[in-house]
Design a protein around this motif. Structure first.
Motif, mmCIF file in Angstrom:
data_model
loop_
_atom_site.group_PDB
_atom_site.id
_atom_site.type_symbol
_atom_site.label_atom_id
_atom_site.label_comp_id
_atom_site.label_asym_id
_atom_site.label_seq_id
_atom_site.Cartn_x
_atom_site.Cartn_y
_atom_site.Cartn_z
ATOM 1 N N VAL A 453 0.952 -1.160 0.065
ATOM 2 C CA VAL A 453 -0.058 0.036 0.078
ATOM 3 C C VAL A 453 0.797 1.151 -0.193
ATOM 4 O O VAL A 453 0.723 2.318 -0.745
ATOM 5 N N THR A 454 1.972 1.166 0.661
ATOM 6 C CA THR A 454 2.935 2.177 0.958
ATOM 7 C C THR A 454 4.136 1.736 0.067
ATOM 8 O O THR A 454 4.453 0.415 -0.163
ATOM 9 N N VAL A 455 5.235 2.571 0.014
ATOM 10 C CA VAL A 455 6.408 2.193 -0.628
ATOM 11 C C VAL A 455 7.437 2.033 0.810
ATOM 12 O O VAL A 455 7.782 3.233 1.295
ATOM 13 N N LYS A 456 7.733 0.877 1.294
ATOM 14 C CA LYS A 456 8.574 0.853 2.403
ATOM 15 C C LYS A 456 9.667 -0.010 2.062
ATOM 16 O O LYS A 456 9.835 -0.452 1.095
ATOM 17 N N PRO A 457 10.706 0.157 2.823
ATOM 18 C CA PRO A 457 11.911 -0.827 2.664
ATOM 19 C C PRO A 457 11.696 -2.196 3.033
ATOM 20 O O PRO A 457 11.010 -2.624 4.115
ATOM 21 N N ASP A 458 12.395 -3.128 2.262
ATOM 22 C CA ASP A 458 12.297 -4.379 2.434
ATOM 23 C C ASP A 458 12.987 -4.866 3.865
ATOM 24 O O ASP A 458 12.526 -5.757 4.260
ATOM 25 N N THR A 459 13.883 -4.210 3.756
ATOM 26 C CA THR A 459 14.712 -4.655 5.177
ATOM 27 C C THR A 459 15.684 -3.119 5.387
ATOM 28 O O THR A 459 15.997 -2.642 4.457
ATOM 29 N N MET A 460 15.748 -3.000 6.629
ATOM 30 C CA MET A 460 16.708 -1.667 7.105
ATOM 31 C C MET A 460 17.112 -1.882 8.462
ATOM 32 O O MET A 460 16.270 -1.751 9.281
ATOM 33 N N ALA A 461 18.438 -2.176 8.733
ATOM 34 C CA ALA A 461 18.965 -2.331 9.849
ATOM 35 C C ALA A 461 19.777 -1.151 10.162
ATOM 36 O O ALA A 461 20.800 -0.683 9.317
ATOM 37 N N MET A 462 19.864 -0.456 11.433
ATOM 38 C CA MET A 462 20.750 0.525 11.665
ATOM 39 C C MET A 462 21.249 0.508 12.939
ATOM 40 O O MET A 462 20.303 0.127 13.984
ATOM 41 N N THR A 463 22.408 1.076 13.256
ATOM 42 C CA THR A 463 22.919 1.259 14.738
ATOM 43 C C THR A 463 22.726 2.685 15.093
ATOM 44 O O THR A 463 23.020 3.553 14.317
ATOM 45 N N TYR A 464 22.613 3.061 16.373
ATOM 46 C CA TYR A 464 22.354 4.389 16.794
ATOM 47 C C TYR A 464 23.643 4.457 18.092
ATOM 48 O O TYR A 464 23.849 3.724 18.751
ATOM 49 N N SER A 465 24.430 5.575 17.823
ATOM 50 C CA SER A 465 25.937 5.945 18.771
ATOM 51 C C SER A 465 25.452 7.265 19.223
ATOM 52 O O SER A 465 25.218 8.149 18.595
ATOM 53 N N ARG A 466 26.104 7.327 20.593
ATOM 54 C CA ARG A 466 26.181 8.494 21.024
ATOM 55 C C ARG A 466 27.517 9.173 20.802
ATOM 56 O O ARG A 466 27.679 10.448 21.413
#
Length: 470
Positions: A453-466
């Motif tokens: 219905v929307t255009v979404k990523p098939d997969t998306m992994a990300m890390t967040y760092s301070r």
């Protein structure tokens, strides 16, 4: 009868190549929907495709799409396969209710919920909620970005819709249920209607979840009815401005109070339908936009540097506040470019209410008419290098060429009522993530765009760092 402006000899409508017996173009729509829908531009301003054996008419010229949505909107009613499938889930919410008096009345009742002044009263509560969730993410551990964005979006919207005092168990139940509800709804929009009616395990599970969602909505509505003082009540009239009780009441209020206090009240079923429509519309599209924005930021250091620089110049070391949103113009450009490049919707349908002529082509009464924000927003005539991510294409000096081709929120009398809210929510979440996490890093392969219905990523992994990047 045909429109009085119709030509006496309409032009034959071209049919897209590659149609198969019985299937039509379903195999292309399932296998490579985005390349297929954008390829139709090569064949004319109106192109016929077949969904099974049923013809549908795809409008590839943005000027003709504006006729469908605005100028000749009476000839093209809200309907078609996608809308009909969503109506099973949404009921007669604002996004799916048929054109007519009910739609106009409900839109009029809901309009005050989404004016900028009213939205501003909910911004602080949303900022606080988003900051609490984002700060709790573990550092340097890969996370599903699309799932995170949907969770944050839902949490912020629940606070805006039902107030800050919504019981915690309702918030957690909504958060657990909505992803599965969305998967089931998407499944039902792409499968044949007869298959959705069979007593299959997946269909029964989806029906059970929808029933549970309506129960949760009932509980949230009942909570607001108890918590919210009636509009114009003695309590509201006698509270002096700035007193602690008045401030607490304003903080705990929700946008939904507007409907509960309406002079022309909605029925119980209508309140349910509108709450579900608002919840779903606020999650999938906003979550996808934010996920794609973070992806593009993570791979464009100059864009990230400008964003963080703008945020620092406005907020310095303090947290984001409601008054800051109007002073973050580059963040708005980044978000608008994310919406342009990735949708959020890729195919929307209408139904011809009579035999009409559009761009010289005859469209028979009852036919599905398809328009695609994705197709228009990737038209190189209006968006040079459409596959490039270029926020500066939205600056005042360059944006005039795009006028009439950016249709992510629709247009005309069915234009998305929540556009102002969507922009506020998008900016709040993006700015809060950037403030909280100095470094974002994509893990694994780049995502591919997946059109449901929307255009979404098939997969998306990300890390967040301070720890900021060296």
């Amino acid at each position: 009868m045909p429109s009085p402006t119709a030509p006496t000899s309409p032009t034959a409508t071209p049919t897209a190549p590659g149609s198969l017996p019985l299937l039509g173009h379903v195999h292309r729509l399932a296998r490579d929907p985005l390349p297929f829908i954008t390829s139709l531009r090569e064949h004319g301003g109106v192109v016929r495709i077949r969904i099974g054996t049923t013809p549908a008419y795809v409008v590839t010229d943005p000027a003709l799409t504006r006729r469908v949505l605005v100028t000749d909107a009476a000839d093209f009613a809200k309907g078609g396969k996608i809308i009909d499938a969503l109506r099973v889930f949404f009921g007669d919410g604002l996004a799916t209710v048929a054109d007519g008096d009910t739609h106009l009345r409900n839109r009029r009742l809901m309009q005050p919920m989404f004016n900028k002044a009213h939205i501003a009263t909910r911004s602080t509560a949303m900022i606080d909620q988003v900051r609490a969730l984002v700060t709790d993410w573990p550092e340097d551990i890969p996370r599903d970005v699309f799932a995170d964005m949907n969770d944050v979006t839902l949490a912020a919207f629940l606070v805006a819709l039902f107030g800050t005092d919504l019981p915690e168990h309702l918030q957690s139940d909504f958060t657990a249920l909505m992803p599965e509800i969305m998967k089931g709804t998407i499944r039902q929009t792409v499968l044949p209607s007869w298959l959705n009616r069979l007593p299959l395990p997946a269909n029964r599970a989806h029906a059970d979840r929808v029933r549970r969602l309506r129960e949760l909505v009932d509980q949230a509505i009942d909570h607001r009815k108890v918590s919210a003082p009636p509009s114009g009540s003695a309590d509201q009239a006698t509270e002096p401005p700035g007193c602690p009780h008045a401030l607490r009441t304003q903080q705990e209020a929700g946008l939904f109070d507007t409907l509960l206090n309406a002079e022309d009240p909605l029925t119980h079923q209508q309140l349910q339908d509108e709450a579900i429509t608002l919840l779903t519309g606020a999650i999938e599209t906003t979550g996808a936009t934010l996920a794609w924005a973070l992806y593009e930021i993570s791979r464009n250091p100059r864009i990230e540097e400008r964003l963080r620089g703008e945020l620092t110049s406005v907020c310095a070391d303090r947290p984001l506040a409601d008054g800051d949103l109007d002073h973050l113009p580059y963040a708005r450009l980044v978000l608008q470019e994310s919406i342009r490049k990735y949708g959020p919707a890729w195919m929307v349908t209408r139904t011809a209410t009579r035999d009409v002529h559009l761009g010289g082509h005859r469209i028979p009464q009852g036919a599905d008419v398809v328009w695609s924000p994705y197709l228009h927003q990737h038209d190189p005539a209006f968006f040079p290098e459409p596959d490039a991510f270029d926020p500066d294409r939205w600056t005042a000096e360059r944006a005039s060429i795009t006028r009439g081709s950016f249709l992510a929120f629709g247009d005309g009398r069915r234009k998305c009522i929540g556009e102002n809210f969507a922009w506020s929510q998008l900016q709040i979440i993006l700015a809060t993530i950037l403030q909280t996490w100095p470094r974002l890093e994509l893990v694994g392969r780049p995502p591919a765009a997946q059109a449901v219905v929307t255009v979404k990523p098939d997969t998306m992994a990300m890390t967040y760092s301070r720890q900021a990047a060296a």
